[in-house]
Design an enzyme around this catalytic site. Structure first.
Site, PDB file in Angstrom:
ATOM      1  N   MET A  16       0.851  -1.189   0.000  1.00 26.60           N
ATOM      2  CA  MET A  16       0.000   0.000   0.000  1.00 26.60           C
ATOM      3  C   MET A  16       0.892   1.247   0.000  1.00 26.60           C
ATOM      4  O   MET A  16       2.025   1.204   0.432  1.00 26.60           O
ATOM      5  CB  MET A  16      -0.904  -0.007   1.235  1.00 26.60           C
ATOM      6  CG  MET A  16      -1.918  -1.141   1.191  1.00 26.60           C
ATOM      7  SD  MET A  16      -2.945  -1.206   2.664  1.00 26.60           S
ATOM      8  CE  MET A  16      -3.920   0.291   2.472  1.00 26.60           C
ATOM      9  N   PHE A  17       0.365   2.328  -0.511  1.00 26.79           N
ATOM     10  CA  PHE A  17       1.048   3.631  -0.567  1.00 26.79           C
ATOM     11  C   PHE A  17       2.279   3.619  -1.484  1.00 26.79           C
ATOM     12  O   PHE A  17       3.144   4.484  -1.377  1.00 26.79           O
ATOM     13  CB  PHE A  17       1.493   4.108   0.829  1.00 26.79           C
ATOM     14  CG  PHE A  17       0.451   3.919   1.888  1.00 26.79           C
ATOM     15  CD1 PHE A  17      -0.678   4.731   1.926  1.00 26.79           C
ATOM     16  CD2 PHE A  17       0.578   2.919   2.848  1.00 26.79           C
ATOM     17  CE1 PHE A  17      -1.644   4.552   2.910  1.00 26.79           C
ATOM     18  CE2 PHE A  17      -0.383   2.727   3.829  1.00 26.79           C
ATOM     19  CZ  PHE A  17      -1.493   3.553   3.863  1.00 26.79           C
ATOM     20  N   GLY A  19       2.173   3.693  -4.843  1.00 22.65           N
ATOM     21  CA  GLY A  19       1.945   4.365  -6.127  1.00 22.65           C
ATOM     22  C   GLY A  19       1.536   3.438  -7.264  1.00 22.65           C
ATOM     23  O   GLY A  19       1.721   3.780  -8.430  1.00 22.65           O
ATOM     24  N   LYS A  20       0.959   2.273  -6.919  1.00 17.49           N
ATOM     25  CA  LYS A  20       0.548   1.323  -7.957  1.00 17.49           C
ATOM     26  C   LYS A  20      -0.538   1.909  -8.860  1.00 17.49           C
ATOM     27  O   LYS A  20      -0.452   1.805 -10.080  1.00 17.49           O
ATOM     28  CB  LYS A  20       0.014   0.038  -7.322  1.00 17.49           C
ATOM     29  CG  LYS A  20       1.034  -0.727  -6.523  1.00 17.49           C
ATOM     30  CD  LYS A  20       0.462  -2.046  -6.046  1.00 17.49           C
ATOM     31  CE  LYS A  20      -0.799  -1.891  -5.219  1.00 17.49           C
ATOM     32  NZ  LYS A  20      -0.604  -1.131  -3.957  1.00 17.49           N
ATOM     33  N   ASP A  87      -7.376  -2.640 -11.785  1.00 11.07           N
ATOM     34  CA  ASP A  87      -6.791  -2.146 -10.533  1.00 11.07           C
ATOM     35  C   ASP A  87      -7.185  -3.084  -9.388  1.00 11.07           C
ATOM     36  O   ASP A  87      -8.204  -3.768  -9.466  1.00 11.07           O
ATOM     37  CB  ASP A  87      -7.289  -0.722 -10.244  1.00 11.07           C
ATOM     38  CG  ASP A  87      -6.415  -0.013  -9.215  1.00 11.07           C
ATOM     39  OD1 ASP A  87      -5.278  -0.465  -8.980  1.00 11.07           O
ATOM     40  OD2 ASP A  87      -6.867   1.011  -8.661  1.00 11.07           O
ATOM     41  N   GLU A  88      -6.395  -3.149  -8.339  1.00 10.89           N
ATOM     42  CA  GLU A  88      -6.669  -3.976  -7.153  1.00 10.89           C
ATOM     43  C   GLU A  88      -6.972  -5.417  -7.558  1.00 10.89           C
ATOM     44  O   GLU A  88      -7.900  -6.052  -7.031  1.00 10.89           O
ATOM     45  CB  GLU A  88      -7.848  -3.387  -6.361  1.00 10.89           C
ATOM     46  CG  GLU A  88      -7.670  -1.950  -5.917  1.00 10.89           C
ATOM     47  CD  GLU A  88      -6.775  -1.794  -4.697  1.00 10.89           C
ATOM     48  OE1 GLU A  88      -6.193  -2.797  -4.237  1.00 10.89           O
ATOM     49  OE2 GLU A  88      -6.646  -0.653  -4.213  1.00 10.89           O
ATOM     50  N   CYS A 144       9.075   3.917   3.989  1.00 13.86           N
ATOM     51  CA  CYS A 144       8.834   3.391   5.331  1.00 13.86           C
ATOM     52  C   CYS A 144       8.556   4.543   6.302  1.00 13.86           C
ATOM     53  O   CYS A 144       9.331   5.493   6.357  1.00 13.86           O
ATOM     54  CB  CYS A 144      10.046   2.586   5.808  1.00 13.86           C
ATOM     55  SG  CYS A 144       9.868   1.963   7.494  1.00 13.86           S
ATOM     56  N   CYS A 147      11.693   4.528   9.105  1.00  9.42           N
ATOM     57  CA  CYS A 147      13.092   4.838   8.814  1.00  9.42           C
ATOM     58  C   CYS A 147      13.301   5.556   7.477  1.00  9.42           C
ATOM     59  O   CYS A 147      14.426   5.912   7.136  1.00  9.42           O
ATOM     60  CB  CYS A 147      13.925   3.564   8.817  1.00  9.42           C
ATOM     61  SG  CYS A 147      13.635   2.520   7.382  1.00  9.42           S
ATOM     62  N   CYS A 178      11.638  -2.775   9.745  1.00 11.66           N
ATOM     63  CA  CYS A 178      10.675  -2.122  10.632  1.00 11.66           C
ATOM     64  C   CYS A 178       9.335  -2.854  10.700  1.00 11.66           C
ATOM     65  O   CYS A 178       8.464  -2.484  11.487  1.00 11.66           O
ATOM     66  CB  CYS A 178      10.433  -0.679  10.180  1.00 11.66           C
ATOM     67  SG  CYS A 178      11.905   0.365  10.237  1.00 11.66           S
TER      68      CYS A 178
HETATM   69 ZN   LIG Z   1      12.003   1.000   7.898  1.00  8.58          ZN
END
Ligand SMILES: [Zn+2]
Length: 201
Positions: A16-17, A19-20, A87-88, A144, A147, A178
């Site tokens: 997720m997030f 940019g697909k 999509d999805e 992320c 980090c 993470c």
């Molecule tokens: Zn990370």
């Protein structure tokens, strides 16, 4: 490849997030500009935004047909269509793999975007097979939240343990270092209750 002629399958995969949808819309728009006949589909489950459009997080949008099954998708592809965007695609049944193959064999360029893994890092629905049969695969990465490195995982941070929990607020983009295994709080409490040894009286 935008220059490619004839049928083939390209998959835009990632968390997720990452940019697909933006990337899917970018490729489909180029096809439209090249005056190719384009049709766009998405699963009914994805009702985050407008139901008759594919909308990216940066507010780009494209007209899309919402459908429930891969058989319905196959039936809705119009004669003369050169490019099919999906999509999805991870939310579709496994039959969507055969449908993509049939469309590509018939000379259609298939471009599909989907989550390659769920919040437990398990390969998602038909994605493993799609990645195997595709001519081209793009792995997208998010940033992320911890980090700022390249994030490949959709970390669940709230909600239950169901594979599908629609809603951006339940997730964060995380890198391998993470990522933390998520367990819903209610079930965690239950597990603790069940394992506490009873005092012997
Ligand atoms: Zn990370």
């Amino acid at each position: 490849m935008d220059s490619h002629r004839g049928g083939w399958i390209e998959i835009i995969a990632g968390g997720m997030f990452s940019g697909k949808s933006e990337e899917l819309i970018r490729r489909l728009r180029r096809a439209v500009i090249a005056r190719q006949r384009v049709q766009v589909f998405k699963p009914l489950i994805d009702d985050r935004f407008a139901t008759d459009e594919v909308v990216s997080r940066d507010e780009r949008r494209l007209k899309a047909v919402s459908i429930g099954t891969s058989a319905e998708l196959r039936a809705r592809v119009e004669i003369g269509v050169q490019v099919v965007g999906i999509d999805e695609i991870q939310f579709f049944d496994n039959g969507v793999v055969d449908v993509c193959m049939q469309l590509a064999d018939a000379g259609i360029r298939v471009i599909a975007a989907g989550l390659d893994q769920d919040y437990m890092r398990r390969p998602f629905g038909p994605m493993p097979a799609l990645l195997a049969v595709a001519e081209e695969v793009s792995k997208m990465h998010a940033v992320c939240v911890r980090c700022r490195g390249a994030a490949h995982y959709s970390q669940r941070v709230s909600g239950g343990n169901a594979q599908v929990e629609v809603g951006d607020t339940s997730y964060e983009a995380r890198c391998r270092g993470c990522y933390e295994r998520y367990t819903a709080e209610a079930e965690e409490d239950l597990a603790v209750q069940l394992t506490i040894p009873q005092p012997v009286s």
